[in-house]
Design an enzyme around this catalytic site. Structure first.
Site, PDB file in Angstrom:
ATOM      1  N   ALA A 133       0.863  -1.185   0.000  1.00 21.84           N
ATOM      2  CA  ALA A 133       0.000   0.000   0.000  1.00 21.84           C
ATOM      3  C   ALA A 133       0.892   1.224   0.000  1.00 21.84           C
ATOM      4  O   ALA A 133       1.940   1.237   0.652  1.00 21.84           O
ATOM      5  CB  ALA A 133      -0.916   0.009   1.223  1.00 21.84           C
ATOM      6  N   ALA A 135       0.562   5.522   0.262  1.00 24.22           N
ATOM      7  CA  ALA A 135      -0.284   6.688   0.484  1.00 24.22           C
ATOM      8  C   ALA A 135       0.548   7.961   0.352  1.00 24.22           C
ATOM      9  O   ALA A 135       1.700   7.926  -0.076  1.00 24.22           O
ATOM     10  CB  ALA A 135      -0.932   6.593   1.862  1.00 24.22           C
ATOM     11  N   SER A 136      -0.046   9.090   0.724  1.00 25.22           N
ATOM     12  CA  SER A 136       0.626  10.369   0.523  1.00 25.22           C
ATOM     13  C   SER A 136       1.830  10.553   1.436  1.00 25.22           C
ATOM     14  O   SER A 136       2.801  11.198   1.064  1.00 25.22           O
ATOM     15  CB  SER A 136      -0.370  11.505   0.745  1.00 25.22           C
ATOM     16  OG  SER A 136      -0.942  11.416   2.039  1.00 25.22           O
ATOM     17  N   ALA A 138       3.335   7.804   3.452  1.00 26.16           N
ATOM     18  CA  ALA A 138       4.162   6.621   3.690  1.00 26.16           C
ATOM     19  C   ALA A 138       3.670   5.462   2.838  1.00 26.16           C
ATOM     20  O   ALA A 138       2.645   5.554   2.162  1.00 26.16           O
ATOM     21  CB  ALA A 138       4.097   6.245   5.174  1.00 26.16           C
ATOM     22  N   GLN A 139       4.431   4.389   2.891  1.00 21.12           N
ATOM     23  CA  GLN A 139       3.981   3.150   2.253  1.00 21.12           C
ATOM     24  C   GLN A 139       4.260   1.985   3.186  1.00 21.12           C
ATOM     25  O   GLN A 139       5.045   2.088   4.136  1.00 21.12           O
ATOM     26  CB  GLN A 139       4.652   2.934   0.904  1.00 21.12           C
ATOM     27  CG  GLN A 139       6.136   2.687   0.925  1.00 21.12           C
ATOM     28  CD  GLN A 139       6.703   2.658  -0.492  1.00 21.12           C
ATOM     29  OE1 GLN A 139       6.246   3.362  -1.383  1.00 21.12           O
ATOM     30  NE2 GLN A 139       7.730   1.842  -0.709  1.00 21.12           N
ATOM     31  N   VAL A 140       3.597   0.863   2.922  1.00 22.11           N
ATOM     32  CA  VAL A 140       3.642  -0.283   3.825  1.00 22.11           C
ATOM     33  C   VAL A 140       4.215  -1.493   3.105  1.00 22.11           C
ATOM     34  O   VAL A 140       3.883  -1.762   1.940  1.00 22.11           O
ATOM     35  CB  VAL A 140       2.227  -0.611   4.359  1.00 22.11           C
ATOM     36  CG1 VAL A 140       2.264  -1.845   5.256  1.00 22.11           C
ATOM     37  CG2 VAL A 140       1.664   0.587   5.117  1.00 22.11           C
ATOM     38  N   LYS A 155       5.671   0.282   8.143  1.00 17.89           N
ATOM     39  CA  LYS A 155       5.282   1.546   7.540  1.00 17.89           C
ATOM     40  C   LYS A 155       6.499   2.461   7.482  1.00 17.89           C
ATOM     41  O   LYS A 155       7.148   2.707   8.504  1.00 17.89           O
ATOM     42  CB  LYS A 155       4.172   2.193   8.372  1.00 17.89           C
ATOM     43  CG  LYS A 155       3.550   3.440   7.749  1.00 17.89           C
ATOM     44  CD  LYS A 155       2.349   3.904   8.581  1.00 17.89           C
ATOM     45  CE  LYS A 155       1.630   5.070   7.939  1.00 17.89           C
ATOM     46  NZ  LYS A 155       0.430   5.469   8.722  1.00 17.89           N
ATOM     47  N   ASP A 290     -10.640   7.802  11.795  1.00 20.42           N
ATOM     48  CA  ASP A 290     -10.628   7.555  10.346  1.00 20.42           C
ATOM     49  C   ASP A 290     -11.088   6.124  10.091  1.00 20.42           C
ATOM     50  O   ASP A 290     -10.413   5.340   9.421  1.00 20.42           O
ATOM     51  CB  ASP A 290      -9.214   7.788   9.814  1.00 20.42           C
ATOM     52  CG  ASP A 290      -9.181   8.017   8.311  1.00 20.42           C
ATOM     53  OD1 ASP A 290     -10.235   8.335   7.740  1.00 20.42           O
ATOM     54  OD2 ASP A 290      -8.102   7.882   7.711  1.00 20.42           O
TER      55      ASP A 290
END
Length: 509
Positions: A133, A135-136, A138-140, A155, A290
């Site tokens: 995954a 995102a804006s 970080a990534q996993v 992460k 969230d």
């Protein structure tokens, strides 16, 4: 630096809003006056060709923010929790912003992990995967701990993301100041405060130690919640730019076909996700802010798994009691009591008429309760409630706005699982249990005991405070000053009374 050098960034932003057809949407949301509208269009329209095109399939505002990049995506997500600022329509558009970007190279992520944790990657992890995954911020990656063989999620913040966000936030502040200058009417929305709120959230998310701490606190609060899991943080493998936690294995709660194939009871899941959220908000005062489908999975045993703790909400104990009484009053259709609670809490100015306010609340509640159970919406009730309280002079409370927006999301998740879910029947046992626990005799004893503890900690200072007040009063002939000497003495007397009440109550028990 919040200076004129930000003008180019704003021109590029305006050009993208124009090209995506979002300029009027944004200006309407911020109630821009004629001068601000003319200025924005003058500086943006000639440069429309410089704007990013974005995805034509998306709504205009979502399309523009997605095209502008990470900081704008995150800003849009934060604004989606503030309908008091951008209005319900734009908030609903922004709520569907997809925080997904192209990943950065895995080799870069590995180097970042080694740098942050101070050990060779091979000594810590094996089977370090490609990004699962991105995102804006970080990534996993998925990996296996060498030490225990446990599957974990790692992460990693994007390289240089702190500097990039710093520049964009700087431009946001410059834009907010221009909005306040050019559109006095917009000042009631407090643009500078909105950017400050956004900066605080982002700064927190750019330090993964803070997210790890939030996850740890959330896990400790919910450890005994049946049917709920929070992956454990691996503190020895976490740092400022890297966070490692247990791998959440399960089916996305938004994939109904997969849930059915796995044999999960969707109506039961819908009931549980709603009750869990209310329990966290009322019982703990600390909730996942969230809680959409992308951050929830269902384990093989049917447990709901939550992850991504960048946005968390916190409500103090007094506010929780007020919120619970308001909900309970609506459940019982006791609108007079709901009105009184608002006045007692100081949410509505004392110069307003409590009976008029109760009548306005009835106009909010009755149409909703007249609906079929499957159509009753607690989120809509809270939205209407805020509209009424605003008319009666209630100031915006950010923590309640986040609670209301999260309630909208959670309710949406529940209805996507089971369209016939009865929101009020699911909420009733949680609210009633909290009311009983927090406002009954046991709660009174707890409050008294806590007050005694606080007074006992400050007890050694009280005589000195009284003496200082007496000395000051002797030096000052002003009558107003003389009356103040009773304040510390009064507190001492109150402390004695409370101690006596606590001892008496414990004796009765």
């Amino acid at each position: 630096m919040r200076g004129p050098h930000n003008i180019w960034r704003l021109i590029r932003t305006g050009a993208t809003l124009e090209r995506a057809g979002a300029m009027n949407v944004v200006l309407d949301a911020f109630e821009a006056g004629p001068l601000l509208r003319a200025t924005a269009r003058t500086f943006a329209w000639p440069f429309k060709w410089l704007g990013y095109r974005g995805d034509p399939a998306l709504p205009p505002a979502t399309r523009a923010l997605t095209a502008l990049g990470p900081a704008y995506i995150k800003f849009g997500q934060v604004l989606s929790t503030r309908p008091d600022v951008v209005g319900d329509d734009l908030a609903d558009q922004l709520r569907v912003l997809q925080d997904r970007l192209a990943p950065f190279p895995t080799d870069v992520a590995k180097a970042e992990v080694e740098k942050e944790l101070g050990l060779p990657l091979a000594e810590m992890f094996r089977d370090f995967s490609e990004p699962v995954a991105a995102a804006s911020l970080a990534q996993v990656h998925k990996a296996v701990l060498v030490e225990t063989g446990e599957h974990v999620a790692i992460k990693v913040l994007r390289p240089g993301i702190e500097r990039a966000f710093g520049k964009d936030i700087d431009a946001f502040y410059f834009a907010a100041r221009m909005i306040e200058v050019l559109s006095p009417a917009s000042r009631r929305l407090r643009p500078m405060d909105v950017i400050t709120h956004f900066e605080g959230i982002v700064r927190g998310e750019l330090d993964l130690r803070l997210e790890s701490s939030a996850a740890g606190e959330f896990a400790a609060n919910t450890v005994n919640d049946v049917g709920f899991q929070v992956p454990a943080i691996k503190w020895h493998y976490s740092a400022r730019r890297v966070m490692t936690m247990g791998w959440a294995e399960g089916v996305s709660i938004g994939d109904n076909l997969a849930l059915d194939a796995a044999g999960h009871d969707r109506p039961k899941l819908a009931n549980r996700v709603l009750q869990l959220f209310l329990s966290h908000a009322l019982r703990d005062g600390f909730f996942h802010g969230d809680m959409h489908q992308g951050n929830l999975k269902v384990a093989a045993n049917g447990d709901i798994i939550a992850y991504d703790f960048g946005i968390m909400g916190r409500i103090d104990e007094y506010t929780r009691r007020v919120y619970a009484e308001i909900l309970f009053g609506f459940i019982r259709k006791d609108y007079k009591r709901v009105a009184e609670v608002h006045f007692e809490a100081g949410y509505v100015p004392a110069d307003q008429d409590v009976d008029e306010f109760a009548r306005a609340l009835r106009a909010v509640g009755e149409p909703i309760f007249g609906m079929d159970a499957s159509r009753i919406s607690m989120a809509h009730l809270l939205s209407y409630l805020f509209e009424v309280t605003e008319r009666f002079g209630m100031e915006t409370r950010t923590e309640l706005i986040l609670l209301q927006r999260t309630m909208v999301v959670v309710e949406g998740v529940a209805r996507s699982l089971h369209g016939k879910v009865d929101i009020w029947e699911d909420a009733r046992p949680i609210v009633e249990a909290y009311i009983t626990e927090s406002m009954g005799p046991k709660a009174l004893l707890r409050d008294l005991a806590r007050t005694v503890q606080i007074l006992s900690r400050f007890g050694p200072h009280l005589p000195q405070m009284a003496q200082d007040a007496l000395i000051r009063s002797a030096k000052s002939p002003a009558p107003a000053e003389k009356t103040s000497i009773w304040t510390p003495i009064g507190w001492m007397a109150l402390g004695g009374v409370l101690c006596g009440l606590a001892v008496w109550a414990l004796t009765l028990l």
